[in-house]
Design a protein around this motif. Structure first.
Motif, short mmCIF file in Angstrom:
data_model
loop_
_atom_site.label_atom_id
_atom_site.label_comp_id
_atom_site.label_asym_id
_atom_site.label_seq_id
_atom_site.Cartn_x
_atom_site.Cartn_y
_atom_site.Cartn_z
N LEU A 126 3.13 5.55 -5.32
CA LEU A 126 4.46 5.18 -4.84
C LEU A 126 4.38 4.30 -3.60
N CYS A 128 5.68 3.12 -0.26
CA CYS A 128 6.55 3.66 0.79
C CYS A 128 7.28 2.56 1.56
N LYS A 129 6.82 1.31 1.43
CA LYS A 129 7.47 0.17 2.08
C LYS A 129 7.48 -0.99 1.10
N HIS A 132 4.21 -2.81 0.42
CA HIS A 132 3.17 -2.12 -0.33
C HIS A 132 3.14 -2.59 -1.78
N LYS A 156 11.51 -1.38 -7.70
CA LYS A 156 12.35 -0.27 -7.24
C LYS A 156 13.40 0.09 -8.29
N TYR A 167 13.94 6.89 -2.44
CA TYR A 167 13.12 6.87 -1.22
C TYR A 167 12.04 5.78 -1.27
N TYR A 168 11.51 5.52 -2.46
CA TYR A 168 10.36 4.60 -2.58
C TYR A 168 10.80 3.23 -3.08
N HIS A 169 9.89 2.25 -2.93
CA HIS A 169 10.23 0.85 -3.19
C HIS A 169 9.55 0.29 -4.43
N ALA A 171 6.28 1.26 -7.65
CA ALA A 171 5.13 2.11 -7.93
C ALA A 171 4.14 1.40 -8.83
N ALA A 280 2.01 9.36 -2.90
CA ALA A 280 2.54 8.34 -1.99
C ALA A 280 1.43 7.44 -1.50
N LYS A 282 0.14 5.86 1.18
CA LYS A 282 -0.02 5.71 2.62
C LYS A 282 -1.16 6.59 3.09
N ILE A 326 12.93 13.26 0.65
CA ILE A 326 12.72 12.48 -0.57
C ILE A 326 13.71 12.89 -1.66
#
Length: 427
Positions: A126, A128-129, A132, A156, A167-169, A171, A280, A282, A326
């Motif tokens: 996933l 997170c920004k 990414h 997204k 929550y995530y952008h 994957a 995630a 990160k 989340i």
């Protein structure tokens, strides 16, 4: 709220394998009853060796029963880092080993009729920004062109069909990622090792090793000594002071998990409609999945502290806050389980296996232990049988320890944790 691993609590009951007398000698003594040790015992016994496994607690009581129950291909470092470090050929061999490791777990489960809910759920890495996602496109191309592994990048908007959260952008979907009930797999693998002829002695810690001049070892345990032609150290993050050489080459990091009350099938599918495994992208991320009975298991490095009852509860509180950030729809959901455990990291973030003066080992799975511990158990059994080429980690020596006077106690983890959490916020 139970402070025990959900996976072991909901697995078939383990038989009592304690209190047995040790034989005087064996071909192979395995120290440690997690997946590495059980797989080594299973494969070595199937080759006809007389195998004795000693475990200081019960099988699966360490990391093998305390993890997130993910079984995914892919190495801890990036494919690009692997190519830069080791060259294309060795990087591909290493990556292929991690992929075949997942196949081996499935193969053993089928062959030994271990009902452990193994299925190819697919793994979502996933973002997170937003930035990414750019790196995920580059990784997707690298995996396809240099490693023969096809993945899918989801935007997204596309991710919304996979996740009940904004929550995530985006994957990276790896369709080969697998889920299983790791507690059932541990119990089944121990039974299979015994059927193959291995002896398992629980609550009998190995306390010392003496190399014999003519070859072999004397293994000292709480219940006596045993002479072995070959010995396998399969203790990873639970290596104690009886093997200081290994302790100083590993960084043992606490990892923590909470599991919710049963959510019901409909509510569970609102969260993760296709039952994917979630990780995630990160430095200090979370690993998330649905359990077979429709609970949410939510894990992470909540606190850079050792696992103990008080620490686990504090970590559980942090994880619940992260979970509801989340998935806001889970606010007010009861937490039924919280536990912690230790994860063995090597300094270069890849596993290491081989032998040190005749003592075999495999350690440092860096959070990929379900599949790699199982795979490396088979590899070590092959190595002990005279096939060193079976070790995909051959030639990857442990790196020089960068911290002077380090003895296996990672006093620097709170500082390192603060640094990586800051990187996650800023980068």
């Amino acid at each position: 709220m139970k402070q025990i691993p959900y996976w072991m609590d909901t697995a078939p009951a383990l038989p009592d394998r304690s209190g047995k007398d040790l034989p005087d000698e064996a071909d192979v003594v395995v120290i440690g009853g997690g997946l590495t040790g059980l797989s080594t015992a299973y494969h070595a016994a199937r080759k006809g060796a007389r195998v004795v496994l000693v475990e200081k607690d019960q099988v699966g009581s360490g990391a093998s029963g305390r993890n997130g129950s993910h079984c995914n291909p892919g190495i801890t470092i990036s494919p690009a880092q692997a190519r830069q470090r080791y060259g294309q050929e060795r990087a591909r061999e290493l990556y292929d080993a991690f992929r075949v490791a997942v196949d081996l777990v499935e193969e053993i489960a089928v062959k030994e009729k271990i009902d452990c809910d193994f299925h190819r759920a697919g793994r979502l890495g996933l973002a997170c920004k937003p930035k990414h996602l750019e790196g995920m496109h580059a990784k997707q191309r690298d995996l396809a062109e240099n490693f023969g592994h096809e993945t899918v990048v989801l935007s997204k908007s596309e991710l919304r069909a996979e996740l009940g959260s904004d929550y995530y952008h985006g994957a990276l979907l790896d369709p080969l990622g697998a889920a299983l009930h790791v507690g059932k797999f541990v119990v089944g693998l121990a039974d299979a090792a015994e059927r193959a002829g291995a002896e398992i002695h629980e609550r009998n810690a190995a306390t010392g090793l003496t190399r014999l001049p003519g070859g072999g070892f004397v293994v000292e345990t709480m219940r006596g000594t045993i002479r072995a032609k070959q010995v396998m150290a399969a203790t990873d993050a639970y290596t104690d002071n009886s093997m200081p050489w290994f302790r100083k080459r590993l960084i043992n990091v606490g990892s923590f998990i909470i599991v919710t009350e049963p959510l019901g099938e409909a509510r569970a599918k609102e969260l993760i409609p296709n039952g994917r495994l979630l990780v995630a992208h990160k430095n200090v991320g979370n690993y998330i999945r649905l359990t077979p009975d429709n609970r949410l298991a939510f894990g992470g490095r909540a606190r850079f502290a050792p696992s103990n009852p008080a620490s686990d509860v504090k970590s559980g509180d942090i994880l619940k806050r992260e979970m509801t950030e989340i998935f806001p729809q889970l606010a007010g959901t009861r937490i039924d389980y919280v536990w912690g455990g230790m994860v063995g990291f090597s300094w270069d973030r890849i596993p290491h296996a081989g032998d040190v003066n005749g003592l075999y080992y495999s350690m440092g799975y860096c959070g990929h232990g379900v599949q790699m511990a199982t795979y490396m158990g088979r590899a070590v059994a092959e190595m002990m049988d005279g096939n060193p080429e079976a070790n995909p980690m051959r030639g990857f020596d442990f790196p020089k320890v960068p911290v002077p006077f380090y003895n296996g106690t990672p006093w620097f983890l709170p500082f390192g944790g603060a640094y990586y959490k800051a990187k996650d916020r800023l980068l």
